[in-house]
Design an enzyme around this catalytic site. Sequence first.
Site, PDB file in Angstrom:
ATOM      1  CE  LYS A  51      -3.821   2.037   7.367  1.00 24.13           C
ATOM      2  NZ  LYS A  51      -4.576   2.924   6.496  1.00 24.13           N
TER       3      LYS A  51
ATOM      4  CG  ASP B 214      -2.107   0.935   1.022  1.00 27.93           C
ATOM      5  OD1 ASP B 214      -2.473   1.224  -0.134  1.00 27.93           O
ATOM      6  OD2 ASP B 214      -2.676   1.394   2.032  1.00 27.93           O
TER       7      ASP B 214
ATOM      8  CB  THR C 208      -7.499  -4.912   2.066  1.00 29.80           C
ATOM      9  OG1 THR C 208      -6.630  -4.661   3.165  1.00 29.80           O
ATOM     10  CG2 THR C 208      -7.350  -3.796   1.034  1.00 29.80           C
TER      11      THR C 208
ATOM     12  CG  HIS D 205      -4.825  10.514   2.675  1.00 30.97           C
ATOM     13  ND1 HIS D 205      -5.915  10.382   3.511  1.00 30.97           N
ATOM     14  CD2 HIS D 205      -3.907   9.613   3.118  1.00 30.97           C
ATOM     15  CE1 HIS D 205      -5.669   9.437   4.415  1.00 30.97           C
ATOM     16  NE2 HIS D 205      -4.459   8.949   4.201  1.00 30.97           N
TER      17      HIS D 205
ATOM     18  CD  GLU E 237      -5.467   2.905  -0.204  1.00 33.19           C
ATOM     19  OE1 GLU E 237      -4.610   2.312  -0.907  1.00 33.19           O
ATOM     20  OE2 GLU E 237      -5.383   3.040   1.028  1.00 33.19           O
TER      21      GLU E 237
ATOM     22  NE  ARG F 173      -8.298   6.376   9.507  1.00 32.79           N
ATOM     23  CZ  ARG F 173      -7.554   6.204   8.426  1.00 32.79           C
ATOM     24  NH1 ARG F 173      -6.290   5.795   8.544  1.00 32.79           N
ATOM     25  NH2 ARG F 173      -8.043   6.414   7.234  1.00 32.79           N
TER      26      ARG F 173
ATOM     27  CG  ASP G  38      -5.753   0.385   3.659  1.00 33.50           C
ATOM     28  OD1 ASP G  38      -5.813  -0.686   4.274  1.00 33.50           O
ATOM     29  OD2 ASP G  38      -4.846   1.230   3.831  1.00 33.50           O
TER      30      ASP G  38
ATOM     31  CD  GLU H  55      -6.446   4.679   4.572  1.00 35.34           C
ATOM     32  OE1 GLU H  55      -5.755   3.919   3.863  1.00 35.34           O
ATOM     33  OE2 GLU H  55      -5.971   5.392   5.482  1.00 35.34           O
TER      34      GLU H  55
ATOM     35  CD  GLN I  69      -3.464   4.374  10.747  1.00 34.81           C
ATOM     36  OE1 GLN I  69      -4.680   4.355  10.591  1.00 34.81           O
ATOM     37  NE2 GLN I  69      -2.636   4.880   9.847  1.00 34.81           N
TER      38      GLN I  69
HETATM   39 MN    MN Z   1      -4.149   2.967   2.728  1.00 29.24          MN
END
Ligand code: MN
Length: 427
Positions: free
Chosen positions: A253, A127, A257, A134, A201, A237, A233, A199, A240
């Site tokens: 993460k 990734d 996915t 962002h 992507e 938070r 993704d 996310e 993280q």
């Molecule tokens: Mn990502």
Amino acid sequence: MNPHHSWLASANDHADFPLQNLPLGVFSPQGGRPRAGVAIGDSILDLEVLLATGLLQGEAATAALACEGGQLNGFFALGRQARVVLRERLTQLLAQGSDNVGVVRDCLHLASDCELHLPARVGDYTDFYVGIEHAKNVGKLFRPDNPLLPNYKYVPIGYHGRASTLRPSGTPVRRPKGQTMPAGHKEPNFGPCARLDFELELGIWIGPGNAMGEGIAIDRADEHVAGYCLLNDWSARDIQAWEYQPLGPFLSKSFITSLSPWVVTAEALEPFRCAQAPRPEGDPQPLPYLWDARDQKSGALDIELEVLLLTERMREQGLPAERIALSNTRSMYWTVAQLVTHHSVNGCQLQPGDLFGSGTLSGAQPGQHGSLLEITHGGKEALALASGESRRFLEDGDEVILRARCVAPGQVSIGFGECRGRIIAAA
Ligand code: MN
């Protein structure tokens, strides 16, 4: 007769899958085993059944044979020429005026009757972090005066993701549990994630790849991109924030996915390539190994990206999903070719079916943010929804839907299909 239209009525003016797209994927018809197919209108063309009719010969037959076994890795390994030949033959067979309508019609399944799978076995998933808006928005939350770290404009930043938890669109998203360090605490908590996010992507499917020790030069990098998809993704938070230093994202993460199941080929996207936006005054030039004049001129992509949210209440009240973000791949600070070259420059091997994520693709304006972290400024400002609800982060029952669409003057517009995922309660 019109060679730009299909005899399959649902393909013409289809939002995602007109004759000009022909994305590949892996599906199961009702009661059948997984096999390769091509999306066309509301249907899926079964490549195994088509091969058996004898309508594919020579290189087109070789290409279809490489798709056998319910994984596209072998097909990706063949590279561009195989994709082009198969695409040309499928276009002939599906275009208005084809001599073989009856036989080809018998190779179609109604997509709504089929289950879609991941298109390939992914050996490695990386990734990146190329959405500069962002990166700035997230950086500002942590470092208001200095949002971008000094390496950002020199190095396409990335981390190694987890391939084992990649799942196709529609797979439920189980709220992860983990360690968090709530503000003001001295010891971490353990429990369900309270700041669950998405996310937006772009996913990039790698083609032939390179031998270990041999990097891919920037002027050859395009040859190693098989196609594209949408990628969510999902990000915890709170987990993280506590775990990410010093080595980056880990369990925040790797719980799932989500991918859109259709591989939109490099050829289908050709009309929607564009020039890489010039770097702002004062930004450094890329180092020579990442610089190619042709790549700068036509190596960027113009794809409209959209995020929709469908809550439990909206579902109960029969309300449609609400769009919460609109963005574009033009916001990528690095081209896909630059990612391929950078990833392999140290000798790292890329293999057919490896997957890249672009990183969250946000625009600079409100309404263009590809994560709730940005939309709600780290959870400080709730997002108001038309249903009367509000969100800081995702709740159980929420479904996030990613969509993508390519539009260019004089071109038939194509789309990616959806990447969906609905949050279910923690175990
Ligand atoms: Mn990502």
